[in-house]
Design a protein around this motif. Structure first.
Motif, PDB file in Angstrom:
ATOM      1  N   LYS A 136       0.860  -1.151  -0.047  1.00  0.00           N
ATOM      2  CA  LYS A 136      -0.044  -0.080   0.002  1.00  0.00           C
ATOM      3  C   LYS A 136       0.903   1.210   0.023  1.00  0.00           C
ATOM      4  O   LYS A 136       0.667   2.176  -0.579  1.00  0.00           O
ATOM      5  N   ILE A 137       1.984   1.395   0.784  1.00  0.00           N
ATOM      6  CA  ILE A 137       2.835   2.302   0.713  1.00  0.00           C
ATOM      7  C   ILE A 137       3.421   2.638  -0.673  1.00  0.00           C
ATOM      8  O   ILE A 137       3.572   3.775  -1.199  1.00  0.00           O
ATOM      9  N   ALA A 138       3.889   1.310  -1.329  1.00  0.00           N
ATOM     10  CA  ALA A 138       4.475   1.531  -2.527  1.00  0.00           C
ATOM     11  C   ALA A 138       3.493   2.105  -3.738  1.00  0.00           C
ATOM     12  O   ALA A 138       3.568   2.666  -4.523  1.00  0.00           O
ATOM     13  N   GLU A 139       2.093   1.727  -3.471  1.00  0.00           N
ATOM     14  CA  GLU A 139       0.998   2.143  -4.357  1.00  0.00           C
ATOM     15  C   GLU A 139       1.029   3.864  -4.169  1.00  0.00           C
ATOM     16  O   GLU A 139       0.948   4.457  -5.071  1.00  0.00           O
ATOM     17  N   PHE A 140       0.981   4.247  -2.893  1.00  0.00           N
ATOM     18  CA  PHE A 140       0.847   5.576  -2.285  1.00  0.00           C
ATOM     19  C   PHE A 140       2.069   6.466  -3.259  1.00  0.00           C
ATOM     20  O   PHE A 140       1.987   7.586  -3.589  1.00  0.00           O
ATOM     21  N   PHE A 141       3.250   5.812  -3.195  1.00  0.00           N
ATOM     22  CA  PHE A 141       4.383   6.479  -3.743  1.00  0.00           C
ATOM     23  C   PHE A 141       4.350   6.507  -5.274  1.00  0.00           C
ATOM     24  O   PHE A 141       4.587   7.658  -5.864  1.00  0.00           O
ATOM     25  N   TRP A 142       3.867   5.691  -5.952  1.00  0.00           N
ATOM     26  CA  TRP A 142       3.705   5.731  -7.274  1.00  0.00           C
ATOM     27  C   TRP A 142       2.405   6.768  -7.659  1.00  0.00           C
ATOM     28  O   TRP A 142       2.500   7.680  -8.762  1.00  0.00           O
ATOM     29  N   LEU A 143       1.414   7.185  -6.807  1.00  0.00           N
ATOM     30  CA  LEU A 143       0.665   7.864  -6.941  1.00  0.00           C
ATOM     31  C   LEU A 143       1.129   9.559  -7.055  1.00  0.00           C
ATOM     32  O   LEU A 143       0.753  10.328  -7.632  1.00  0.00           O
ATOM     33  N   LEU A 144       2.173   9.681  -5.761  1.00  0.00           N
ATOM     34  CA  LEU A 144       2.887  10.927  -5.820  1.00  0.00           C
ATOM     35  C   LEU A 144       3.805  10.876  -6.973  1.00  0.00           C
ATOM     36  O   LEU A 144       3.821  12.200  -7.607  1.00  0.00           O
ATOM     37  N   ILE A 145       4.321   9.805  -7.368  1.00  0.00           N
ATOM     38  CA  ILE A 145       5.146  10.053  -8.679  1.00  0.00           C
ATOM     39  C   ILE A 145       4.528  10.433  -9.943  1.00  0.00           C
ATOM     40  O   ILE A 145       4.609  11.426 -10.773  1.00  0.00           O
ATOM     41  N   ILE A 146       3.324   9.715  -9.910  1.00  0.00           N
ATOM     42  CA  ILE A 146       2.227  10.442 -11.169  1.00  0.00           C
ATOM     43  C   ILE A 146       2.027  11.860 -11.000  1.00  0.00           C
ATOM     44  O   ILE A 146       1.890  12.541 -12.139  1.00  0.00           O
ATOM     45  N   LEU A 147       1.527  12.249  -9.709  1.00  0.00           N
ATOM     46  CA  LEU A 147       1.322  13.652  -9.740  1.00  0.00           C
ATOM     47  C   LEU A 147       2.432  14.653  -9.998  1.00  0.00           C
ATOM     48  O   LEU A 147       2.357  15.602 -10.686  1.00  0.00           O
ATOM     49  N   CYS A 148       3.521  14.290  -9.646  1.00  0.00           N
ATOM     50  CA  CYS A 148       4.972  15.007  -9.863  1.00  0.00           C
ATOM     51  C   CYS A 148       5.308  15.002 -11.501  1.00  0.00           C
ATOM     52  O   CYS A 148       5.414  16.149 -11.960  1.00  0.00           O
ATOM     53  N   CYS A 149       4.955  13.872 -12.098  1.00  0.00           N
ATOM     54  CA  CYS A 149       5.146  13.840 -13.493  1.00  0.00           C
ATOM     55  C   CYS A 149       4.170  14.505 -14.163  1.00  0.00           C
ATOM     56  O   CYS A 149       4.530  15.322 -15.238  1.00  0.00           O
ATOM     57  N   VAL A 150       2.859  14.705 -13.721  1.00  0.00           N
ATOM     58  CA  VAL A 150       1.849  15.269 -14.428  1.00  0.00           C
ATOM     59  C   VAL A 150       2.285  16.885 -14.432  1.00  0.00           C
ATOM     60  O   VAL A 150       2.093  17.679 -15.345  1.00  0.00           O
ATOM     61  N   ILE A 151       2.552  17.129 -13.110  1.00  0.00           N
ATOM     62  CA  ILE A 151       2.808  18.789 -12.853  1.00  0.00           C
ATOM     63  C   ILE A 151       4.259  19.139 -13.764  1.00  0.00           C
ATOM     64  O   ILE A 151       4.095  20.160 -14.523  1.00  0.00           O
ATOM     65  N   ALA A 152       5.153  18.275 -13.976  1.00  0.00           N
ATOM     66  CA  ALA A 152       6.322  18.813 -14.546  1.00  0.00           C
ATOM     67  C   ALA A 152       6.280  18.516 -15.945  1.00  0.00           C
ATOM     68  O   ALA A 152       6.666  19.521 -16.534  1.00  0.00           O
ATOM     69  N   THR A 153       5.526  17.759 -16.513  1.00  0.00           N
ATOM     70  CA  THR A 153       5.240  17.634 -17.675  1.00  0.00           C
ATOM     71  C   THR A 153       4.092  18.611 -18.215  1.00  0.00           C
ATOM     72  O   THR A 153       4.579  19.563 -19.311  1.00  0.00           O
ATOM     73  N   SER A 154       3.075  19.117 -17.543  1.00  0.00           N
ATOM     74  CA  SER A 154       2.410  20.310 -17.820  1.00  0.00           C
ATOM     75  C   SER A 154       3.279  21.449 -17.906  1.00  0.00           C
ATOM     76  O   SER A 154       3.171  22.393 -18.899  1.00  0.00           O
ATOM     77  N   TYR A 155       4.071  21.808 -16.863  1.00  0.00           N
ATOM     78  CA  TYR A 155       5.008  22.804 -16.902  1.00  0.00           C
ATOM     79  C   TYR A 155       6.060  22.959 -18.075  1.00  0.00           C
ATOM     80  O   TYR A 155       6.163  24.042 -18.531  1.00  0.00           O
ATOM     81  N   PHE A 156       6.412  21.881 -18.380  1.00  0.00           N
ATOM     82  CA  PHE A 156       7.528  21.761 -19.615  1.00  0.00           C
ATOM     83  C   PHE A 156       6.640  22.235 -20.998  1.00  0.00           C
ATOM     84  O   PHE A 156       7.300  22.772 -21.639  1.00  0.00           O
ATOM     85  N   ILE A 157       5.529  21.518 -20.875  1.00  0.00           N
ATOM     86  CA  ILE A 157       4.807  21.646 -22.217  1.00  0.00           C
ATOM     87  C   ILE A 157       4.145  23.287 -22.229  1.00  0.00           C
ATOM     88  O   ILE A 157       4.390  23.944 -23.514  1.00  0.00           O
ATOM     89  N   TRP A 158       3.758  23.912 -21.217  1.00  0.00           N
ATOM     90  CA  TRP A 158       3.688  25.226 -21.079  1.00  0.00           C
ATOM     91  C   TRP A 158       4.900  26.152 -21.569  1.00  0.00           C
ATOM     92  O   TRP A 158       4.619  27.300 -22.386  1.00  0.00           O
ATOM     93  N   ARG A 159       6.016  25.879 -21.048  1.00  0.00           N
ATOM     94  CA  ARG A 159       7.273  26.496 -21.196  1.00  0.00           C
ATOM     95  C   ARG A 159       7.643  26.351 -22.536  1.00  0.00           C
ATOM     96  O   ARG A 159       7.786  27.460 -23.242  1.00  0.00           O
ATOM     97  N   ASP A 160       7.633  25.071 -23.066  1.00  0.00           N
ATOM     98  CA  ASP A 160       8.394  25.038 -24.509  1.00  0.00           C
ATOM     99  C   ASP A 160       7.441  24.751 -25.583  1.00  0.00           C
ATOM    100  O   ASP A 160       7.942  24.879 -26.643  1.00  0.00           O
ATOM    101  N   GLY A 161       6.195  24.597 -25.198  1.00  0.00           N
ATOM    102  CA  GLY A 161       5.304  24.357 -26.266  1.00  0.00           C
ATOM    103  C   GLY A 161       5.057  22.743 -26.590  1.00  0.00           C
ATOM    104  O   GLY A 161       6.116  21.955 -26.311  1.00  0.00           O
ATOM    105  N   TRP A 162       4.117  22.272 -27.187  1.00  0.00           N
ATOM    106  CA  TRP A 162       3.799  21.013 -27.481  1.00  0.00           C
ATOM    107  C   TRP A 162       4.668  20.361 -28.256  1.00  0.00           C
ATOM    108  O   TRP A 162       5.113  19.233 -27.974  1.00  0.00           O
ATOM    109  N   GLU A 163       5.264  20.795 -29.384  1.00  0.00           N
ATOM    110  CA  GLU A 163       6.079  20.237 -30.269  1.00  0.00           C
ATOM    111  C   GLU A 163       7.522  19.850 -29.601  1.00  0.00           C
ATOM    112  O   GLU A 163       7.972  18.983 -30.152  1.00  0.00           O
ATOM    113  N   GLN A 164       7.931  20.871 -28.810  1.00  0.00           N
ATOM    114  CA  GLN A 164       9.026  20.547 -28.051  1.00  0.00           C
ATOM    115  C   GLN A 164       9.097  19.570 -27.111  1.00  0.00           C
ATOM    116  O   GLN A 164      10.082  18.745 -26.816  1.00  0.00           O
TER     117      GLN A 164
END
Length: 73
Positions: free
Chosen positions: A11-39
């Motif tokens: 269960k702790i490992a599941e929670f860890f992966w949920l946090l990783i998903i959240l971090c990845c979504v935030i980082a991906t959104s930021y990079f797409i916002w900053r550099d654009g979809w094509e980049q």
């Protein structure tokens, strides 16, 4: 390790992966916002990989719970 400890670790490992998903979504959104979809369109793969790992973890935890419930009968 007994069965209860193994389930708690899973269960702790599941929670860890949920946090990783959240971090990845935030980082991906930021990079797409900053550099654009094509980049940055390739960064969408990271949250998908994290979601796949979460799915595997959840599947195996549920399978383990079903197995331990069958042993307790």
């Amino acid at each position: 390790m007994n069965q209860e400890q193994i389930l708690r670790v899973n269960k702790i490992a599941e929670f860890f992966w949920l946090l990783i998903i959240l971090c990845c979504v935030i980082a991906t959104s930021y990079f797409i916002w900053r550099d654009g979809w094509e980049q940055q369109k390739q960064t969408v793969v990271l949250p998908l990989l994290a979601a796949a790992w979460y799915g595997f973890r959840r599947f195996f935890r549920k399978k383990l719970e079903r197995g331990s419930a069958g042993q307790n009968d």
